[in-house]
Design a protein around this motif. Structure first.
Motif, mmCIF file in Angstrom:
data_model
loop_
_atom_site.group_PDB
_atom_site.id
_atom_site.type_symbol
_atom_site.label_atom_id
_atom_site.label_comp_id
_atom_site.label_asym_id
_atom_site.label_seq_id
_atom_site.Cartn_x
_atom_site.Cartn_y
_atom_site.Cartn_z
ATOM 1 N N PHE A 19 67.836 45.028 50.761
ATOM 2 C CA PHE A 19 69.099 46.022 50.934
ATOM 3 C C PHE A 19 68.811 47.052 49.326
ATOM 4 O O PHE A 19 68.445 47.038 49.106
ATOM 5 C CB PHE A 19 70.351 45.605 51.444
ATOM 6 C CG PHE A 19 70.570 44.982 52.241
ATOM 7 C CD1 PHE A 19 70.453 44.988 53.415
ATOM 8 C CD2 PHE A 19 71.032 42.916 51.851
ATOM 9 C CE1 PHE A 19 70.491 43.669 54.136
ATOM 10 C CE2 PHE A 19 70.661 42.404 53.075
ATOM 11 C CZ PHE A 19 70.942 42.490 53.999
ATOM 12 N N GLU A 20 69.008 48.373 50.491
ATOM 13 C CA GLU A 20 69.530 49.329 49.029
ATOM 14 C C GLU A 20 70.410 48.705 48.102
ATOM 15 O O GLU A 20 71.044 48.545 48.525
ATOM 16 C CB GLU A 20 69.817 50.682 49.999
ATOM 17 C CG GLU A 20 68.808 51.197 51.252
ATOM 18 C CD GLU A 20 68.775 52.767 51.327
ATOM 19 O OE1 GLU A 20 70.136 52.887 51.172
ATOM 20 O OE2 GLU A 20 68.088 53.344 52.795
ATOM 21 N N PRO A 21 70.422 49.576 46.614
ATOM 22 C CA PRO A 21 71.065 48.856 45.994
ATOM 23 C C PRO A 21 72.683 49.287 45.956
ATOM 24 O O PRO A 21 73.792 48.719 45.717
ATOM 25 C CB PRO A 21 70.774 49.775 44.701
ATOM 26 C CG PRO A 21 69.428 50.588 44.796
ATOM 27 C CD PRO A 21 69.447 50.120 46.030
ATOM 28 N N ASP A 22 73.099 50.703 47.221
ATOM 29 C CA ASP A 22 74.188 50.618 46.998
ATOM 30 C C ASP A 22 74.980 50.647 48.040
ATOM 31 O O ASP A 22 75.802 51.072 48.727
ATOM 32 C CB ASP A 22 74.457 52.187 45.978
ATOM 33 C CG ASP A 22 74.261 52.533 45.061
ATOM 34 O OD1 ASP A 22 74.622 52.047 44.333
ATOM 35 O OD2 ASP A 22 74.402 53.341 44.421
ATOM 36 N N SER A 23 74.117 49.475 49.132
ATOM 37 C CA SER A 23 74.389 50.255 50.872
ATOM 38 C C SER A 23 75.897 48.232 50.252
ATOM 39 O O SER A 23 75.557 47.545 49.050
ATOM 40 C CB SER A 23 73.648 48.961 51.066
ATOM 41 O OG SER A 23 73.122 47.748 50.688
ATOM 42 N N THR A 24 76.743 48.154 51.336
ATOM 43 C CA THR A 24 78.145 47.579 51.010
ATOM 44 C C THR A 24 77.138 45.889 51.672
ATOM 45 O O THR A 24 77.464 45.232 51.606
ATOM 46 C CB THR A 24 78.546 47.823 52.823
ATOM 47 O OG1 THR A 24 79.229 49.242 52.255
ATOM 48 C CG2 THR A 24 79.617 47.347 52.780
#
Length: 78
Positions: A30-35
């Motif tokens: 997942f992307e670093p800032d995703s929930t």
């Protein structure tokens, strides 16, 4: 050390190991800032870690850990 303390220490160490391992894996997915990166390791660790199991007997309380994958209860002795 009492059986109760042993049970909670083992439970905490297993939970922490699962959480950290899944945290690293979710960093690749997942992307670093995703929930999803934050919630996936927490929810999976809660589900997969063994649950504390306390049984009241005539001789006192017995403490153990019960895994999702096994019906066997791993008991701790004083």
């Amino acid at each position: 050390m009492s059986a109760k303390m042993k049970m909670y220490i083992v439970y905490g160490v297993v939970f922490l190991a699962l959480f950290l391992g899944l945290w690293v894996l979710s960093g690749y997915m997942f992307e670093p800032d995703s929930t999803m990166r934050k919630l996936t390791p927490i929810v999976a660790s809660i589900i997969l870690s063994p649950k504390p199991h306390v049984v009241e007997t005539q001789s006192g309380r017995q403490y153990g850990l019960k895994s999702l994958f096994s019906k066997k209860i791993y008991w701790f002795k004083d």
